[in-house]
Design an enzyme around this catalytic site. Structure first.
Site, short mmCIF file in Angstrom:
data_model
loop_
_atom_site.label_atom_id
_atom_site.label_comp_id
_atom_site.label_asym_id
_atom_site.label_seq_id
_atom_site.Cartn_x
_atom_site.Cartn_y
_atom_site.Cartn_z
N HIS A 25 -17.07 -39.15 32.77
CA HIS A 25 -17.59 -39.90 31.63
C HIS A 25 -19.04 -40.72 32.04
CE1 HIS A 25 -14.74 -39.01 28.50
NE2 HIS A 25 -13.82 -38.86 29.76
N SER B 167 -11.25 -42.91 31.11
CA SER B 167 -11.53 -42.05 29.97
C SER B 167 -11.03 -42.69 28.40
CB SER B 167 -10.92 -40.58 30.04
OG SER B 167 -9.48 -41.02 30.13
N LYS C 247 -18.75 -32.70 28.38
CA LYS C 247 -18.92 -34.14 27.82
C LYS C 247 -20.43 -34.41 27.85
CE LYS C 247 -14.37 -34.85 28.91
NZ LYS C 247 -13.24 -35.04 29.70
C1 LIG Z 1 -11.98 -34.65 29.97
C2 LIG Z 1 -11.69 -35.20 31.28
C3 LIG Z 1 -11.09 -34.20 32.42
C4 LIG Z 1 -10.77 -32.78 31.79
O1 LIG Z 1 -12.16 -32.12 31.79
P1 LIG Z 1 -12.04 -30.65 30.96
O2 LIG Z 1 -13.38 -30.01 31.45
O3 LIG Z 1 -12.17 -31.10 29.57
O4 LIG Z 1 -10.75 -30.02 31.39
C5 LIG Z 1 -10.97 -34.72 33.67
N1 LIG Z 1 -10.91 -35.89 33.89
C6 LIG Z 1 -11.45 -36.69 32.91
C7 LIG Z 1 -11.72 -38.25 33.42
C8 LIG Z 1 -11.91 -36.42 31.80
O5 LIG Z 1 -12.15 -37.44 30.91
#
Ligand SMILES: *Cc1c(COP(=O)(O)O)cnc(C)c1O
Length: 397
Positions: A212, A184, A244
């Site tokens: 991602h 991330s 995302k």
């Molecule tokens: C953003 C993210 C999360 C958390 O997801 P949310 O729905 O925002 O709580 C978990 N793992 C990764 C790799 C992320 O980038």
């Protein structure tokens, strides 16, 4: 911690002194999803957003917004209860089935956030007396999931499957191996095929968090596992997030029917919490359909990523290691990252400074993300502003 206001004040001062104080900026308005691109108004000024994870530009899509509104009219705003009580509605059920189909797995289970999905999955499949192996740069929620599980957490060097293999060989109680698909904060991709064969040989669960990758990489946006051609036998636990590339909110775990049923029975972060609003599930169904059916979004994003990388290299900056939407520019010092972020904001760009503990000491960075909403001229202007702000000095990978 003792209840003492001075401790709080000293903490704040120490964070500020170390350029580590975190601050929120209020978005007053967002500009529409079409021609106006990734623009926001902050403190009365329009900024081009280069740090959102809305990679495909679906968060403001009129059809996604309309689906949210229509389902809220039908089902209300809140779900009213947990999934296992009376909170699981038709849009949730349909979305789970569509996520299973999208990921090519038998079943999917919704969670309210990716953070909760990771806590729930890891603590369902690992516990006291066992070991969880994780990449050193995994997302905080994967690390916290291992801590919550009561298992021993061991971290291997970033992206180093051989190191993971050595750790696996040294212990016999490794219950689970977990990795980000696309990291991330770094934008690189885990050695998934190697990790999958290691986990299979050790009879350990393998969890890939593709927050991602899904929507962005692979055919139809099916993510890093599709790129690596790994099915649910190779990777039994796939976590995806909906906030995302899909532009909405929430998360899911996909896998074989028995695996998902086990989670439904045991994952406390799924059981003891209110179900996601049904309208969000309805909106996500539309976003998922758009993500799969409109490859131009991924193509456009890919072209913008390539454009950024070429322009950045030409300007003497070191772009990220892989052509994903996450293109970090590592500057090292926390103060320098904060200075650059402020300079970019003055120039009309929103690029967050990412500092420890989100990234390791001495690895502070500008985490630049690209979106299908950006214009080519936005990307060119950002690279010019980065050069103007003096980013090239001290940049390294
Ligand atoms: C953003 C993210 C999360 C958390 O997801 P949310 O729905 O925002 O709580 C978990 N793992 C990764 C790799 C992320 O980038």
């Amino acid at each position: 911690m003792r209840r003492d206001p001075e401790i709080l004040e000293r903490d704040r001062a120490a964070l500020a002194g170390a350029a580590r104080l975190r601050q929120r900026h209020v978005i007053e308005r967002v500009h529409g999803g079409g021609s106006e691109g990734a623009r926001l108004v902050v403190a009365g000024r329009e900024l081009i957003d280069f740090c959102s994870n809305d990679y495909l530009g679906l968060a403001r899509h009129p059809q996604v917004i309309a689906a949210l509104a229509a389902a809220a009219a039908d089902f209300g705003v809140g779900s009213g209860a947990a999934h296992l009580v009376s909170g699981h509605s038709a849009p949730h059920q349909a979305l789970e089935e569509e996520l299973a189909a999208f990921t090519g797995r038998e079943r999917a289970l919704l969670f309210s956030t990716g953070y909760m999905a990771n806590l729930g999955v890891i603590s369902s499949f690992a516990g006291r007396g066992e070991t969880v192996l994780e990449d050193r740069l995994n997302h905080a929620s994967l690390l916290d999931g291992a801590r919550l599980s009561g298992a021993r957490l061991l971290r291997y060097a970033h992206g180093d499957a051989a190191a993971a293999g050595r750790m696996l060989a040294q212990r016999d109680a490794v219950a689970l191996l977990a990795t980000d698909g696309v990291f991330s904060m770094d934008g690189d991709i885990a050695p998934l095929a190697e990790l999958a064969s290691l986990a299979r040989r050790a009879r350990a669960w393998l969890l890939v968090d593709d927050a991602h990758g899904l929507g962005v990489l692979g055919s139809g946006g099916r993510g890093t596992l599709a790129v690596a051609a790994l099915d649910s036998t190779a990777v039994p636990l796939l976590v995806g997030t909906l906030g995302k590339a899909f532009g909405t909110f929430g998360a899911f775990v996909a896998g074989d029917a028995d695996t998902i049923e086990y989670l439904l029975q045991h994952a406390r972060t799924g059981i003891y919490t209110t179900a996601l609003p049904p309208a969000l599930a309805a909106a996500t169904r539309v976003a998922l359909r758009l993500a799969a059916a409109e490859p131009w979004r991924r193509e456009r994003l890919g072209a913008l990523i390539a454009r950024f990388r070429v322009a950045a290299a030409r300007a003497g900056l070191a772009p990220g290691p892989v052509a994903t939407p996450i293109q970090p520019v590592i500057v090292g010092s926390d103060a320098e990252a904060v200075r650059l972020s402020a300079a970019l904001r003055s120039a009309g760009f929103w690029v967050a400074a990412i500092r420890p503990p989100t990234v390791p000491q001495g690895r502070a960075r500008l985490r630049i993300t690209l979106s299908a909403l950006h214009r080519e001229s936005d990307v060119d202007a950002l690279v010019a502003a980065l050069a103007e702000a003096g980013v090239a000095r001290g940049t390294e990978h």
